[in-house]
Design an enzyme around this catalytic site. Structure first.
Site, short mmCIF file in Angstrom:
data_model
loop_
_atom_site.label_atom_id
_atom_site.label_comp_id
_atom_site.label_asym_id
_atom_site.label_seq_id
_atom_site.Cartn_x
_atom_site.Cartn_y
_atom_site.Cartn_z
CG ASP A 1 13.75 -1.66 -9.67
OD1 ASP A 1 12.53 -1.42 -9.53
OD2 ASP A 1 13.92 -2.09 -10.90
CD GLU B 1 0.44 0.68 -9.66
OE1 GLU B 1 0.84 -0.35 -10.30
OE2 GLU B 1 1.11 0.90 -8.69
CG ASN B 2 0.20 3.40 -15.87
OD1 ASN B 2 1.25 3.71 -14.92
ND2 ASN B 2 0.95 2.51 -16.79
NE ARG C 1 4.20 -11.03 -15.34
CZ ARG C 1 3.17 -11.46 -14.77
NH1 ARG C 1 2.52 -12.38 -15.53
NH2 ARG C 1 2.61 -11.41 -13.64
CE1 TYR D 1 3.31 -6.51 -6.06
CE2 TYR D 1 5.73 -5.90 -5.46
CZ TYR D 1 4.67 -6.00 -6.20
OH TYR D 1 4.95 -5.01 -7.33
CG HIS E 1 -1.98 -0.67 -7.17
ND1 HIS E 1 -1.19 -0.35 -6.20
CD2 HIS E 1 -1.25 -1.72 -7.88
CE1 HIS E 1 -0.17 -1.12 -6.04
NE2 HIS E 1 -0.20 -1.97 -6.97
CD GLU F 1 2.77 -3.10 -5.26
OE1 GLU F 1 1.87 -3.85 -5.78
OE2 GLU F 1 3.05 -2.04 -6.37
CG HIS G 1 -2.15 -6.27 -7.78
ND1 HIS G 1 -1.77 -6.83 -6.46
CD2 HIS G 1 -1.40 -5.43 -8.30
CE1 HIS G 1 -0.55 -6.03 -6.37
NE2 HIS G 1 -0.34 -5.29 -7.21
CD GLU G 2 -1.52 -4.10 -11.70
OE1 GLU G 2 -1.22 -2.85 -11.01
OE2 GLU G 2 -0.54 -5.22 -11.44
CD GLN H 1 6.55 0.46 -15.37
OE1 GLN H 1 5.59 0.08 -15.94
NE2 GLN H 1 6.39 0.81 -14.03
N1 BES Z 1 3.11 -1.36 -9.19
C1 BES Z 1 3.39 -2.69 -9.59
C2 BES Z 1 4.58 -2.82 -10.66
C3 BES Z 1 5.72 -2.25 -10.13
C4 BES Z 1 6.41 -2.25 -8.84
C5 BES Z 1 6.66 -1.29 -11.28
C6 BES Z 1 7.44 -1.55 -8.79
C7 BES Z 1 7.56 -0.67 -10.70
C8 BES Z 1 8.07 -0.85 -9.71
C9 BES Z 1 2.14 -3.39 -10.02
O1 BES Z 1 1.12 -3.06 -9.30
C10 BES Z 1 2.47 -4.95 -9.78
O2 BES Z 1 2.55 -5.46 -8.45
N2 BES Z 1 2.35 -5.85 -10.65
C11 BES Z 1 2.79 -7.14 -10.41
C12 BES Z 1 1.42 -8.17 -10.54
C13 BES Z 1 0.63 -8.32 -9.43
C14 BES Z 1 -0.62 -9.22 -9.81
C15 BES Z 1 1.44 -8.86 -8.21
C16 BES Z 1 3.61 -7.77 -11.61
O3 BES Z 1 3.81 -6.98 -12.54
O4 BES Z 1 4.10 -8.93 -11.49
ZN ZN Z 2 1.00 -3.50 -7.40
#
Ligand code: BES
Ligand code: ZN
Length: 588
Positions: free
Chosen positions: A358, A256-257, A539, A366, A284, A303, A280-281, A125
Site C-alpha cells: 500500500d 476488479e474481482n 472510500r 496509474y 482489468h 494499473e 477501468h475495472e 477486499q
Molecule cells: N485494483 C484497484 C483497487 C486497489 C488497488 C485495491 C490497490 C487494493 C490495492 C482498482 O482497480 C482501482 O484502481 N480502483 C480505483 C478506481 C479507478 C477508476 C481508478 C479506486 O478505487 O479509486
Molecule cells: Zn485499477
C-alpha cells in the site's frame, strides 16, 4: 521473488483452493475449511503458506491423517508463515479454520450501515495482501490458483463471489467455480440482502433492493463497454461480467474481482458521468486479471495498463473529448500528488523493501504508467501499438510477469522494429527515475479550456451566477473547482454555493473536492455535510485527503479526531490503516 509473501512456490505450490465456509453474521466470523491442491517439485520440502489473523483448527493430509504445522512470527504487514510438514504422498491438504476480528479483508456491516438498513452485510477486499486474512494460502500475485466454493449464509441473504455461479445446495448453500487460474488477491465474497438486474446476456448488476434500479440505469452502457474492449484487445475470457454495488463503506471506488466487479455507491451520480470506473475495472479483465503483476513492485503493470485501456474504452463510447477531459484531470491529479511524494515513490518500478504494498499506492502507477504507454503509442502509431498490446495479452494470458519481462517483450516485439523511434523511448527515465519525463503526453481538452475562460471571468470579478456554465458536465465542474480552489475564501464559497448548490450536490466526486476546499478555506456552511459524508462513506481516496486537510490546524484536528472516533468502527481496515497514520503523525 515476492517479498510480501512467505511462500516458496518453487518447492511446493498451491494450484487450487476448495472452500467450504459458513458466514456467521452474529459472531462476525467465517468458519469452515479449505482444501488446497498441491504441485510438489521438492518432496522433502514443507508447504509454506501465508496466514494473518486466522484461527487454525486442524490440518490434515490427503489420507485424512493429521499433519504437523506451525505458525511463524506475526509480522504486522505480512502476517505469519504457516508451515506444514507434508507426508510423501500428500497431493492435497485440508485446513479447518475460522476468521477473527483481525481478519482485515472482511468488513462485517450492521444493518444500519447498509442502504436498506434491514440486514447485515459482509464483503471481502483481497488486494493487495489481505486474502491471507480470510483464507490460508500462498498469497502472492505470482502464484495463480483456480478455486471452487460452497458458502452457507443466514436465510434471506445471498452470497456472490468472483467466480461463475454453480447452483445451490439442497441445504441452501451457494456454489461457485473459478476454473481459470487467478492471483489470490482476486478471490472475493460478498453476502447481503441483494437483488440482481439484467443488463445483457452476459452483464448485470447486484445491489440492495433500494439501490438496484439506480445502479441498473447508471451501468446501462456496460455491455457496450465489453464489446468496445473486446474489439481493442481480444475476447473477454471470463464468461459473465457483472457488478455489485456495495454499501458506502467500501474502501475503494472499484475492485476488479473477476466476473464480478465490486463498486462503491459513490459512482451512482445519476447521469453516468462517473462510469469511467466501470471502464477501468472492466479493463482489468485484461490488464491485471489476465496478465498480472508478479510482485507489488510491478503494480504499475496492472494499473498503468488499465488506465491506458480505460481511456481507450471511454474514447470509443463517449468520444475523444470525454477521454481528453479525463486524461487532463488525471494528469493534474498526478502532478498535484507528485509534489508531496518522496522521489523514491515517484518511480514506476518501485522499491518496497521493508514496506507494505500500500505504501506504493498513488497516482504514479496509474497515471504515469498510462502516460508511458500513451507515449509509446504516440511514437509508433495506434495500428502498431494496438497489435503489440493484443499480442502482449494473448501471449501472457493467465501469467504473472515482472517489469523486466515486460521490457524484454516490448524490446523484442515493438522497439526492435524501428531503431529511430525506439531511440526516443527512454526506458530507464520512464521506469526508474522520479518525476514526469519531458516527453509525457499532455492531454488538452477544449471543454476544459472553456472552463478556464470562465475561471478568468470569475477571477476578474464576474458574479458566479453570470458565468456560462450551461451544459457543463461533471469533469468540467471538477476542473472548475480545482482551478479556483486557491483563490477561494469563505465569502466567495458562499456565493458559489448560492449559485451552484455544491454543498447539496448528489455527485460525490464533486462533493469530495468541494468539501476539501471548504476545510482549507474555513467555509463552515459545509460542516454538517462534511460530517455526514465522513460518517457514511468509507472510500479511502475521498477520506484520506479530507482528514489530512482537517489535521492541518489544531482546531480541525480536534474536530477530525472526534468525528473519526465515531466513524472509525464503520470503516474497512484498508481505510482505517491509512487514516490512523494521519493521526499518528506519520504520512505515507
Ligand atoms: N485494483 C484497484 C483497487 C486497489 C488497488 C485495491 C490497490 C487494493 C490495492 C482498482 O482497480 C482501482 O484502481 N480502483 C480505483 C478506481 C479507478 C477508476 C481508478 C479506486 O478505487 O479509486
Ligand atoms: Zn485499477
Amino acid at each position: 521473488m515476492d517479498i510480501h509473501s512467505h511462500c516458496e512456490p518453487d518447492r511446493a505450490c498451491v494450484t487450487h483452493a476448495s472452500l467450504d465456509l459458513e458466514v456467521d453474521t452474529g459472531k462476525k466470523e467465517l468458519r469452515g475449511s479449505v482444501v488446497l491442491s498441491l504441485l510438489r517439485t521438492d518432496r522433502e520440502a514443507p508447504l509454506v503458506l501465508d496466514a494473518k489473523g486466522l484461527a487454525i483448527e486442524s490440518v490434515t493430509g490427503s489420507d485424512g491423517g493429521v499433519r504437523l504445522w506451525q505458525l511463524g512470527p506475526d509480522d504486522p504487514n505480512l502476517g505469519s508463515a504457516l508451515t506444514v510438514e507434508l507426508a510423501w504422498a500428500d497431493t492435497s491438504l485440508r485446513i479447518a479454520y475460522r476468521t477473527t476480528a483481525r481478519s482485515e479483508a472482511l468488513q462485517w456491516l450492521d444493518p444500519d450501515q447498509t442502504a436498506d438498513r434491514s440486514a447485515p452485510f459482509l464483503f471481502t477486499q483481497g488486494e493487495s495482501i489481505l486474502t491471507r486474512t480470510w483464507i490460508p494460502l500462498q498469497d502472492s500475485p505470482g502464484v495463480r490458483i483456480t478455486y471452487d466454493a460452497r458458502v452457507r449464509c443466514p436465510g434471506g441473504l445471498t452470497a456472490v463471489m468472483s467466480a461463475e455461479q454453480a447452483g445451490r445446495d439442497p441445504d441452501g448453500g451457494f456454489r461457485f467455480r473459478m476454473d481459470r487460474p487467478i492471483p489470490p488477491y482476486l478471490v472475493a465474497l460478498a453476502c447481503g440482502k441483494i437483488e440482481f438486474r439484467r443488463i445483457s446476456d452476459r452483464c448485470g448488476v447486484w445491489a440492495e433492493p433500494s439501490v438496484v434500479d439506480r445502479a441498473h440505469e447508471e451501468f446501462g452502457d456496460t455491455e457496450k463497454m465489453v464489446q468496445a474492449a473486446e474489439a481493442l484487445f481480444g475476447p473477454y475470457r471470463w464468461g459473465r461480467y457483472d457488478l455489485i454495488v456495495l454499501p458506502p463503506s467500501f474502501p475503494f471506488g472499484g475492485m476488479e474481482n473477476p466476473c464480478l466487479t465490486f463498486a462503491t455507491p459513490t459512482v451512482l451520480a445519476g447521469d453516468r458521468s462517473l462510469v469511467s470506473l466501470v471502464a477501468h475495472e472492466l479493463a482489468h479483465s485484461w490488464s491485471g486479471n489476465l496478465v498480472t503483476n508478479a510482485t507489488w513492485s510491478d503494480f504499475w503493470l496492472n494499473e498503468g495498463f488499465t488506465v491506458y485501456f480505460e481511456g481507450r474504452i471511454m474514447e470509443k463510447i463517449y468520444g475523444a473529448e470525454r477521454a481528453r477531459m479525463e486524461a487532463q484531470i488525471g494528469l493534474a491529479d498526478l502532478e498535484r500528488e507528485m509534489k508531496e511524494l518522496a522521489p523514491r515513490d515517484q518511480v514506476l518500478r518501485i522499491d518496497l523493501g521493508g514496506r507494505h504494498p500500500d505504501d506504493g499506492f498513488s497516482e504514479v502507477p496509474y497515471v504515469k504508467g498510462a502516460l508511458f504507454l500513451q507515449r509509446i503509442e504516440e511514437l509508433f502509431g495506434r495500428g502498431r501499438f494496438d497489435r503489440f498490446l493484443r499480442s502482449y495479452f494473448d501471449s501472457h494470458a493467465f501469467k504473472s510477469i515482472t517489469t523486466a519481462q515486460f521490457v524484454e517483450y516490448l524490446r523484442k516485439e515493438l522497439l526492435s522494429q524501428d531503431r529511430a523511434l525506439a531511440a526516443q523511448v527512454d526506458l530507464h527515465l520512464w521506469l526508474d527515475e522520479p518525476g514526469l519525463p519531458p516527453d509525457a503526453p499532455r492531454a488538452q481538452s477544449k471543454a476544459l479550456a472553456e472552463v478556464d475562460r470562465q475561471i478568468e471571468k470569475w477571477k476578474a470579478g464576474k458574479d458566479p451566477a453570470g458565468l456560462d456554465t450551461r451544459e457543463w458536465v461533471t469533469q468540467q465542474w471538477l476542473h472548475f473547482l480545482e482551478g479556483i480552489a486557491e483563490s477561494l475564501d469563505s465569502a466567495s464559497m458562499a456565493k458559489l454555493d448560492e449559485a451552484f448548490r455544491f454543498t447539496q450536490t448528489g455527485n460525490d466526486e464533486i462533493l469530495d473536492v468541494w468539501l476539501r476546499i471548504a476545510i482549507a478555506r474555513g467555509y463552515a456552511a459545509a460542516d454538517e455535510r462534511l460530517e455526514s459524508f465522513l460518517m457514511t462513506v468509507g472510500r479511502r481516496k475521498y477520506l484520506e485527503p479530507l482528514y489530512k486537510e482537517l489535521a492541518k490546524t489544531e482546531a480541525g484536528k480536534q474536530r477530525a479526531q472526534s468525528i473519526y472516533a465515531r466513524a472509525r468502527p464503520r470503516y474497512h481496515a484498508v481505510t482505517t490503516s491509512s487514516i490512523d497514520e494521519i493521526f499518528a503523525g506519520k504520512q505515507r
